[in-house]
Design a protein around this motif. Sequence first.
Motif, short mmCIF file in Angstrom:
data_model
loop_
_atom_site.label_atom_id
_atom_site.label_comp_id
_atom_site.label_asym_id
_atom_site.label_seq_id
_atom_site.Cartn_x
_atom_site.Cartn_y
_atom_site.Cartn_z
N ILE A 1 51.61 51.57 30.22
CA ILE A 1 52.87 51.81 30.93
C ILE A 1 52.64 51.77 32.43
O ILE A 1 53.45 51.22 33.19
N ALA A 2 51.52 52.32 32.89
CA ALA A 2 51.19 52.26 34.32
C ALA A 2 51.03 50.82 34.78
O ALA A 2 51.43 50.45 35.89
N ALA A 3 50.43 50.00 33.92
CA ALA A 3 50.17 48.59 34.26
C ALA A 3 51.34 47.68 33.96
O ALA A 3 51.26 46.47 34.19
N SER A 4 52.44 48.23 33.48
CA SER A 4 53.56 47.40 33.02
C SER A 4 54.12 46.49 34.10
O SER A 4 54.66 45.42 33.80
N GLY A 5 54.01 46.91 35.37
CA GLY A 5 54.50 46.07 36.46
C GLY A 5 53.75 44.76 36.57
O GLY A 5 54.25 43.79 37.14
N LEU A 6 52.53 44.72 36.02
CA LEU A 6 51.74 43.49 36.05
C LEU A 6 52.04 42.57 34.87
O LEU A 6 51.63 41.41 34.87
N ALA A 7 52.71 43.09 33.86
CA ALA A 7 52.85 42.35 32.60
C ALA A 7 53.55 41.01 32.78
O ALA A 7 53.12 40.00 32.21
N PHE B 1 44.34 54.57 39.09
CA PHE B 1 43.67 53.39 39.64
C PHE B 1 44.64 52.24 39.80
O PHE B 1 44.67 51.55 40.83
N ILE B 2 45.45 52.01 38.78
CA ILE B 2 46.43 50.92 38.82
C ILE B 2 47.45 51.14 39.93
O ILE B 2 47.79 50.21 40.67
N ASP B 3 47.93 52.37 40.08
CA ASP B 3 48.88 52.66 41.15
C ASP B 3 48.26 52.45 42.52
O ASP B 3 48.87 51.87 43.42
N GLN B 4 47.03 52.91 42.69
CA GLN B 4 46.38 52.83 44.00
C GLN B 4 45.96 51.42 44.37
O GLN B 4 46.03 51.02 45.53
N LYS B 5 45.51 50.65 43.37
CA LYS B 5 44.94 49.34 43.65
C LYS B 5 45.90 48.17 43.46
O LYS B 5 45.66 47.08 43.97
N PHE B 6 46.98 48.39 42.72
CA PHE B 6 47.87 47.28 42.41
C PHE B 6 49.33 47.55 42.77
O PHE B 6 49.93 46.82 43.55
N ALA B 7 49.91 48.60 42.18
CA ALA B 7 51.36 48.77 42.24
C ALA B 7 51.89 48.80 43.68
O ALA B 7 52.64 47.91 44.09
N PHE C 1 43.81 40.90 50.32
CA PHE C 1 44.37 41.74 49.25
C PHE C 1 44.16 41.08 47.89
O PHE C 1 43.71 41.72 46.94
N PHE C 2 44.46 39.79 47.79
CA PHE C 2 44.35 39.12 46.49
C PHE C 2 42.90 38.95 46.07
O PHE C 2 42.60 38.94 44.87
N LYS C 3 41.99 38.83 47.03
CA LYS C 3 40.56 38.79 46.69
C LYS C 3 40.12 40.11 46.06
O LYS C 3 39.43 40.13 45.04
N GLU C 4 40.54 41.21 46.68
CA GLU C 4 40.22 42.53 46.13
C GLU C 4 40.92 42.74 44.79
O GLU C 4 40.34 43.32 43.86
N ALA C 5 42.16 42.25 44.69
CA ALA C 5 42.92 42.42 43.45
C ALA C 5 42.22 41.73 42.28
O ALA C 5 42.17 42.26 41.17
N LYS C 6 41.66 40.55 42.52
CA LYS C 6 40.96 39.84 41.45
C LYS C 6 39.75 40.62 40.95
O LYS C 6 39.49 40.69 39.75
N ALA C 7 39.02 41.25 41.89
CA ALA C 7 37.87 42.06 41.50
C ALA C 7 38.32 43.26 40.65
O ALA C 7 37.67 43.62 39.66
N ASN C 8 39.45 43.85 41.03
CA ASN C 8 39.96 45.00 40.28
C ASN C 8 40.52 44.58 38.92
O ASN C 8 40.44 45.35 37.95
#
Length: 218
Positions: free
Chosen positions: A158-164, A101-107, A127-134
């Motif tokens: 680890i998958a979400a680490s790019g957001l950290a 999910f993180i790869d598909q919706k964020f990364a 994109f950022f509107k959808e990102a906030k919902a996710n």
Amino acid sequence: MSEPVKVLSAFGSIYGHRPEVALRIKGIPYELLLEDLPNNKSELLLTCNPVHKLVPVLIIVTRSICESLIIVEYIDEAFEGPPLLPADPYERATARFWAQFIDQKFARPFWMSICRADGDKKEEGEFFKEAKANLLLLEGQLKGKRFFGGDSIGLVDIAASGLARWLQAFEEFPVLHRWAKAYAGDERAKECLPNMDELVSKFTAVRKKLQAMAEVQK
């Protein structure tokens, strides 16, 4: 496993960080080889990842494993040390779901948005509107826990680490903000996370270059 371990990566790669932090959690020494992307790909990279020709690649003697989340799961199975995925089959499947999910919706969408040459404000706003919902969905997975994996860093973290790095600035998501600070503050993760100022500088330069190329092509 005593064979020498190498990681092919590139500066600022959110995907390249994943195998690094997985190896550090397991306590496995490795050699980091940075590629000069995108224009100067080494023969080693082209040989080890002939299909996608991208980083990261995990190399153990003559064997190579590609795709960051696959690499993390391989590291978890191949090396002793703290587990990165739960033992329970249902919980393992759930962790894999949220990692994808993180790869598909964020990364991928996030970095594509940053590097877009045309700077379409409407598309970026959507994109950022959808990102906030996710992000709110991710917050729901974190409530009552220090990390997505519980008390310790796991596959989803680890998958979400790019957001950290970025989420430390988004206090409107307090649960994720706390998680981001905890992840970036972990000594094993901190050692292989890129410097934030250098990261911003790099992607600003990339975007300016792409915008300049787009202007020339008009």
